[in-house]
Scaffold this motif. Structure first.
Motif, PDB file in Angstrom:
ATOM      1  N   LEU A 284      25.384  35.552  51.131  1.00 46.78           N
ATOM      2  CA  LEU A 284      25.650  34.344  51.905  1.00 46.78           C
ATOM      3  C   LEU A 284      25.848  33.148  50.957  1.00 46.78           C
ATOM      4  CD1 LEU A 284      25.660  33.741  55.001  1.00 46.78           C
ATOM      5  CD2 LEU A 284      23.337  32.880  54.712  1.00 46.78           C
ATOM      6  N   MET A 285      24.993  33.104  49.931  1.00 46.77           N
ATOM      7  CA  MET A 285      25.128  32.041  48.926  1.00 46.77           C
ATOM      8  C   MET A 285      26.495  32.111  48.252  1.00 46.77           C
ATOM      9  SD  MET A 285      21.427  32.275  47.083  1.00 46.77           S
ATOM     10  CE  MET A 285      19.917  31.803  47.935  1.00 46.77           C
ATOM     11  N   ALA A 286      26.949  33.341  47.978  1.00 47.57           N
ATOM     12  CA  ALA A 286      28.246  33.522  47.318  1.00 47.57           C
ATOM     13  C   ALA A 286      29.360  32.930  48.176  1.00 47.57           C
ATOM     14  CB  ALA A 286      28.499  34.999  47.064  1.00 47.57           C
ATOM     15  N   ILE A 287      29.263  33.157  49.480  1.00 45.19           N
ATOM     16  CA  ILE A 287      30.289  32.615  50.379  1.00 45.19           C
ATOM     17  C   ILE A 287      30.266  31.088  50.314  1.00 45.19           C
ATOM     18  CG2 ILE A 287      31.023  32.432  52.800  1.00 45.19           C
ATOM     19  CD1 ILE A 287      29.840  35.308  53.124  1.00 45.19           C
ATOM     20  N   CYS A 288      29.041  30.536  50.312  1.00 45.33           N
ATOM     21  CA  CYS A 288      28.906  29.071  50.216  1.00 45.33           C
ATOM     22  C   CYS A 288      29.520  28.530  48.930  1.00 45.33           C
ATOM     23  CB  CYS A 288      27.435  28.670  50.252  1.00 45.33           C
ATOM     24  SG  CYS A 288      26.660  29.031  51.816  1.00 45.33           S
ATOM     25  N   ALA A 289      29.365  29.310  47.849  1.00 48.33           N
ATOM     26  CA  ALA A 289      29.774  28.796  46.535  1.00 48.33           C
ATOM     27  C   ALA A 289      31.162  29.268  46.136  1.00 48.33           C
ATOM     28  CB  ALA A 289      28.758  29.240  45.486  1.00 48.33           C
ATOM     29  N   MET A 290      31.849  29.898  47.073  1.00 51.71           N
ATOM     30  CA  MET A 290      33.125  30.532  46.773  1.00 51.71           C
ATOM     31  C   MET A 290      34.150  29.585  46.142  1.00 51.71           C
ATOM     32  SD  MET A 290      34.252  33.523  47.013  1.00 51.71           S
ATOM     33  CE  MET A 290      33.787  34.583  48.382  1.00 51.71           C
ATOM     34  N   VAL A 291      34.312  28.407  46.727  1.00 50.60           N
ATOM     35  CA  VAL A 291      35.380  27.513  46.289  1.00 50.60           C
ATOM     36  C   VAL A 291      35.238  27.123  44.810  1.00 50.60           C
ATOM     37  CG1 VAL A 291      36.497  25.279  46.675  1.00 50.60           C
ATOM     38  CG2 VAL A 291      35.851  26.699  48.628  1.00 50.60           C
ATOM     39  N   PRO A 292      34.070  26.583  44.388  1.00 53.32           N
ATOM     40  CA  PRO A 292      33.968  26.238  42.963  1.00 53.32           C
ATOM     41  C   PRO A 292      34.057  27.458  42.048  1.00 53.32           C
ATOM     42  CG  PRO A 292      32.119  25.317  44.226  1.00 53.32           C
ATOM     43  CD  PRO A 292      32.886  26.189  45.158  1.00 53.32           C
ATOM     44  N   LEU A 293      33.485  28.581  42.487  1.00 50.36           N
ATOM     45  CA  LEU A 293      33.528  29.776  41.634  1.00 50.36           C
ATOM     46  C   LEU A 293      34.964  30.274  41.451  1.00 50.36           C
ATOM     47  CD1 LEU A 293      30.372  31.805  42.790  1.00 50.36           C
ATOM     48  CD2 LEU A 293      30.688  30.577  40.641  1.00 50.36           C
ATOM     49  N   LEU A 294      35.739  30.230  42.510  1.00 54.50           N
ATOM     50  CA  LEU A 294      37.138  30.655  42.385  1.00 54.50           C
ATOM     51  C   LEU A 294      37.929  29.685  41.511  1.00 54.50           C
ATOM     52  CD1 LEU A 294      38.055  31.956  45.965  1.00 54.50           C
ATOM     53  CD2 LEU A 294      37.661  33.290  43.888  1.00 54.50           C
ATOM     54  N   ARG A 295      37.593  28.397  41.622  1.00 58.48           N
ATOM     55  CA  ARG A 295      38.275  27.411  40.765  1.00 58.48           C
ATOM     56  C   ARG A 295      37.986  27.676  39.291  1.00 58.48           C
ATOM     57  NH1 ARG A 295      36.858  22.347  43.545  1.00 58.48           N
ATOM     58  NH2 ARG A 295      38.395  22.017  45.180  1.00 58.48           N
ATOM     59  N   VAL A 296      36.723  28.021  38.987  1.00 57.33           N
ATOM     60  CA  VAL A 296      36.375  28.355  37.602  1.00 57.33           C
ATOM     61  C   VAL A 296      37.192  29.557  37.159  1.00 57.33           C
ATOM     62  CG1 VAL A 296      34.561  29.233  36.085  1.00 57.33           C
ATOM     63  CG2 VAL A 296      34.025  27.430  37.733  1.00 57.33           C
ATOM     64  N   ARG A 297      37.215  30.582  38.027  1.00 54.05           N
ATOM     65  CA  ARG A 297      37.929  31.797  37.654  1.00 54.05           C
ATOM     66  C   ARG A 297      39.397  31.493  37.389  1.00 54.05           C
ATOM     67  NH1 ARG A 297      37.796  37.147  41.287  1.00 54.05           N
ATOM     68  NH2 ARG A 297      39.623  36.181  42.247  1.00 54.05           N
ATOM     69  N   LYS A 298      39.950  30.632  38.232  1.00 49.01           N
ATOM     70  CA  LYS A 298      41.360  30.292  38.060  1.00 49.01           C
ATOM     71  C   LYS A 298      41.596  29.610  36.701  1.00 49.01           C
ATOM     72  CE  LYS A 298      45.067  27.670  40.194  1.00 49.01           C
ATOM     73  NZ  LYS A 298      45.433  26.690  41.222  1.00 49.01           N
ATOM     74  N   ARG A 299      40.660  28.732  36.342  1.00 44.88           N
ATOM     75  CA  ARG A 299      40.861  27.966  35.107  1.00 44.88           C
ATOM     76  C   ARG A 299      40.771  28.814  33.846  1.00 44.88           C
ATOM     77  NH1 ARG A 299      37.532  22.429  35.751  1.00 44.88           N
ATOM     78  NH2 ARG A 299      38.253  22.158  33.606  1.00 44.88           N
ATOM     79  N   VAL A 300      40.006  29.906  33.901  1.00 48.66           N
ATOM     80  CA  VAL A 300      39.912  30.760  32.701  1.00 48.66           C
ATOM     81  C   VAL A 300      40.638  32.085  32.912  1.00 48.66           C
ATOM     82  CG1 VAL A 300      37.799  29.781  31.768  1.00 48.66           C
ATOM     83  CG2 VAL A 300      37.634  31.628  33.428  1.00 48.66           C
ATOM     84  N   ASP A 301      41.427  32.159  33.990  1.00 43.56           N
ATOM     85  CA  ASP A 301      42.122  33.412  34.298  1.00 43.56           C
ATOM     86  C   ASP A 301      43.015  33.840  33.134  1.00 43.56           C
ATOM     87  OD1 ASP A 301      43.424  35.518  35.406  1.00 43.56           O
ATOM     88  OD2 ASP A 301      43.991  34.489  37.256  1.00 43.56           O
ATOM     89  N   HIS A 302      42.655  34.964  32.523  1.00 45.82           N
ATOM     90  CA  HIS A 302      43.425  35.416  31.365  1.00 45.82           C
ATOM     91  C   HIS A 302      44.856  35.764  31.749  1.00 45.82           C
ATOM     92  CE1 HIS A 302      41.780  39.089  33.202  1.00 45.82           C
ATOM     93  NE2 HIS A 302      42.907  39.619  32.839  1.00 45.82           N
ATOM     94  N   ARG A 303      45.100  36.025  33.037  1.00 42.75           N
ATOM     95  CA  ARG A 303      46.462  36.376  33.457  1.00 42.75           C
ATOM     96  C   ARG A 303      47.435  35.225  33.220  1.00 42.75           C
ATOM     97  NH1 ARG A 303      45.949  38.312  39.451  1.00 42.75           N
ATOM     98  NH2 ARG A 303      44.903  36.308  39.550  1.00 42.75           N
ATOM     99  N   ARG A 304      46.922  33.993  33.316  1.00 48.02           N
ATOM    100  CA  ARG A 304      47.763  32.822  33.078  1.00 48.02           C
ATOM    101  C   ARG A 304      48.145  32.679  31.607  1.00 48.02           C
ATOM    102  NH1 ARG A 304      47.813  29.222  37.196  1.00 48.02           N
ATOM    103  NH2 ARG A 304      46.573  29.983  38.922  1.00 48.02           N
ATOM    104  N   TYR A 305      47.451  33.408  30.757  1.00 53.64           N
ATOM    105  CA  TYR A 305      47.726  33.327  29.326  1.00 53.64           C
ATOM    106  C   TYR A 305      48.395  34.604  28.831  1.00 53.64           C
ATOM    107  CZ  TYR A 305      45.016  29.095  29.509  1.00 53.64           C
ATOM    108  OH  TYR A 305      44.582  27.830  29.811  1.00 53.64           O
ATOM    109  N   ASN A 306      48.856  35.426  29.780  1.00 52.72           N
ATOM    110  CA  ASN A 306      49.485  36.689  29.398  1.00 52.72           C
ATOM    111  C   ASN A 306      50.812  36.433  28.679  1.00 52.72           C
ATOM    112  OD1 ASN A 306      49.750  39.537  29.298  1.00 52.72           O
ATOM    113  ND2 ASN A 306      51.131  39.483  31.067  1.00 52.72           N
ATOM    114  N   GLY A 307      51.084  37.279  27.692  1.00 51.78           N
ATOM    115  CA  GLY A 307      52.333  37.164  26.965  1.00 51.78           C
ATOM    116  C   GLY A 307      52.100  36.759  25.528  1.00 51.78           C
ATOM    117  N   ALA A 308      51.820  37.776  24.685  1.00 54.32           N
ATOM    118  CA  ALA A 308      51.681  37.509  23.254  1.00 54.32           C
ATOM    119  C   ALA A 308      53.063  37.593  22.628  1.00 54.32           C
ATOM    120  CB  ALA A 308      50.751  38.536  22.629  1.00 54.32           C
ATOM    121  N   VAL A 309      53.263  36.810  21.587  1.00 53.64           N
ATOM    122  CA  VAL A 309      54.571  36.769  20.941  1.00 53.64           C
ATOM    123  C   VAL A 309      54.498  37.504  19.608  1.00 53.64           C
ATOM    124  CG1 VAL A 309      56.412  35.253  20.131  1.00 53.64           C
ATOM    125  CG2 VAL A 309      54.952  34.522  22.031  1.00 53.64           C
TER     126      VAL A 309
END
Lengths: 336, 336
Positions: B263-288
């Motif tokens: 239940l706590m996780a549901i309450c805290a979902m929004v900030p936790l997802l925002r954190v995940r988005k900010r460090v999402d390694h998928r956004r940094y995919n593509g080595a040169v």
């Protein structure tokens, strides 16, 4: 049998404000411990006066007039400050008056003075710094070297493995710990020249050598011990600290964004605090300087009372279980 | 002017299930892009049939009968699978038919085949792998080498810095990016021999050389670029992935502990997802893969549709802005 710990009471970012309370806590917990607080007697008496119930019969104050500062060059610490609390504390171990010395001071100075005063064990070419790092399994992965030796030969890495093998048995109570060699691929062909040769040498020992491990295996806990040179070890340790700090910073920032997210933070407090507790670096405080003729424990410079207690715990386990003698025996057996 | 991307459509853990949808998304987003999908024509046509609105006039299917598997030895990939989707895609770049090639396949094979087919640029002794890593500043820290070169000479590290300098200007649009040399202390005296000599050489270039940085500076974003050898870079990258995975695993575990914490996780979902988005390694995919006579982008083997899109984005920026030509010019100017 009692264990005596010599404390560089003035060292670290906080000095006696941290070391003295942590020692008082520790004495209360362990009836078989004696503590020698080294530093400015006035300052130490003053700090001790806050603890009227401290067992003064098990506390000794040893005077030292100087302090090694966090940014003192090694040369200054070693050659000029001959009456530093760090040095006088180390001398307690050399004189057989203490079983271990604990300092939160400058790592480079601690290693240099320890080598100078205590000397290295027979068969050890270079001392190394080892510490436990939290892993998924909930135990620590012991990693070394963490910065004492930037350039290593294969034989040095093998010695690190041998020393850590004894340390983990003694301090963590793990029998026959598994040892991984940090590399960039599990395949034998990968890696740099030093690592390739080290792998060959480790296979010839009677250590429980698992083989190559990669960076992620440190946190997976694939092996009990991970061996690498001090350059790689130091970079990995600091990068991990940096990443953990960034992530906790982001979590704080997102939960502080508005009154709504602050409310969410309160709702999610319990699990978040449990996570923090499980990866709390303070619980892993206390790196061991391995390969010296005496037990030297390095506490983090910024360690607080709670963290310093863990460094004392490591020193106590190592001293009580005669870690240094057992490493010396292992090397003597090796060279027979 | 349009940009043509050659895709190793069969590569990676997922193959066309990921590459084809990601390419269709990308074509929709960029009207100036053409895509050459390389692989089994039947399979690719089948995958494309799921996208009836895809701009078929900008999609070409190029047949290749073989696939480089993730665990194929480099020798097999290079010598035996001469009609692999990876190789045929790279050949599109050599023939001037594509501006960049993107593959989620086996890194070792991609580097080896790229070197063999495309060759290195004049003045570049060794190609290197560079990628962006999330940092506190919200931009990426570009780090190289990440594993192509386990043993490096100082001159190689200087070349890495020169190549990354152009790459970051071109791909991220950062003018005169700052360059840090990964080391174990900020003081000039610290570090291993290679790093000490590299530092001297970098000071003599006209690059924006910041000096030494430590492991934590990668995540602090102290410099735009961090240079190190491929052994250290690979270990740090994998250790960071391991730590991030451990921490997110712990967070999940603690929030899954009981109905109350869920239940706590549901309450805290929004900030936790925002954190995940900010460090999402998928956004940094593509080595040169830098230093080749052609633009080669390595996507993570496990990349999903979303992540593969970011690799395409990097390839597009590099191709559109003629990254390879500009690196070649920089080296030509250097050797004048």
């Amino acid at each position: 049998m009692s264990v005596t710990l010599a404390i560089d009471a003035m060292g670290g970012d906080h000095g006696p404000v941290v070391t003295v309370p942590a020692c008082c806590d520790f004495l209360e917990k362990h009836a078989d411990v004696k503590i020698a607080l080294v530093g400015n007697p006035e300052v130490l008496k003053q700090a001790l006066s806050q603890f009227p119930n401290a067992p003064m019969e098990r506390i000794q104050i040893i005077s030292a007039s100087e302090v090694v500062l966090m940014d003192d060059p090694i040369e200054v610490a070693l050659r000029r400050k001959k009456d530093s609390s760090m040095r006088v504390a180390i001398e307690q171990v050399r004189e057989g008056l203490a079983d271990a010395i604990i300092s939160s001071g400058n790592t480079g100075a601690l290693m240099a003075i320890s080598r100078y005063i205590l000397k290295t064990l027979d068969g050890v070419d270079r001392p190394a710094i080892a510490t436990a790092i939290p892993n998924e399994k909930g135990r620590g992965t012991t990693m070394l070297d963490l910065g004492a030796n930037a350039d290593c030969e294969p034989m040095h890495l093998v010695q690190f493995a041998q020393m850590a093998n004894v340390m983990v048995q003694v301090v963590d109570g793990t029998q026959n710990p598994s040892i991984g060699l940090l590399n960039i691929g599990e395949e034998v062909i990968k890696g740099n020249e030093v690592v390739k040769q080290t792998s060959e040498l480790l296979r010839q020992t009677n250590l429980n050598f698992y083989g190559n491990v990669e960076g992620n295996d440190i946190f997976k806990g694939t092996t009990d011990i991970v061996v690498c040179d001090g350059f790689v070890g130091n970079v990995v340790l600091k990068a991990s600290e940096g990443l953990a700090k960034m992530m906790s910073g982001l979590i704080k920032e997102e939960f502080n964004r508005s009154w709504l997210t602050k409310l969410m933070a309160i709702c999610a407090m319990v699990p978040l605090l449990r996570v923090r507790k499980r990866v709390d670096h303070r619980r892993y405080n206390g790196a061991v300087l391995l390969g010296l003729r005496g037990c030297v424990i390095k506490s983090h410079g910024s360690a607080d009372r709670f963290a310093f207690g863990f460094a004392l715990e490591r020193a106590y386990e190592a001293g009580k279980n005669r870690m240094v003698e057992r490493i010396a025996q292992a090397f003597a057996a090796e060279t027979k």
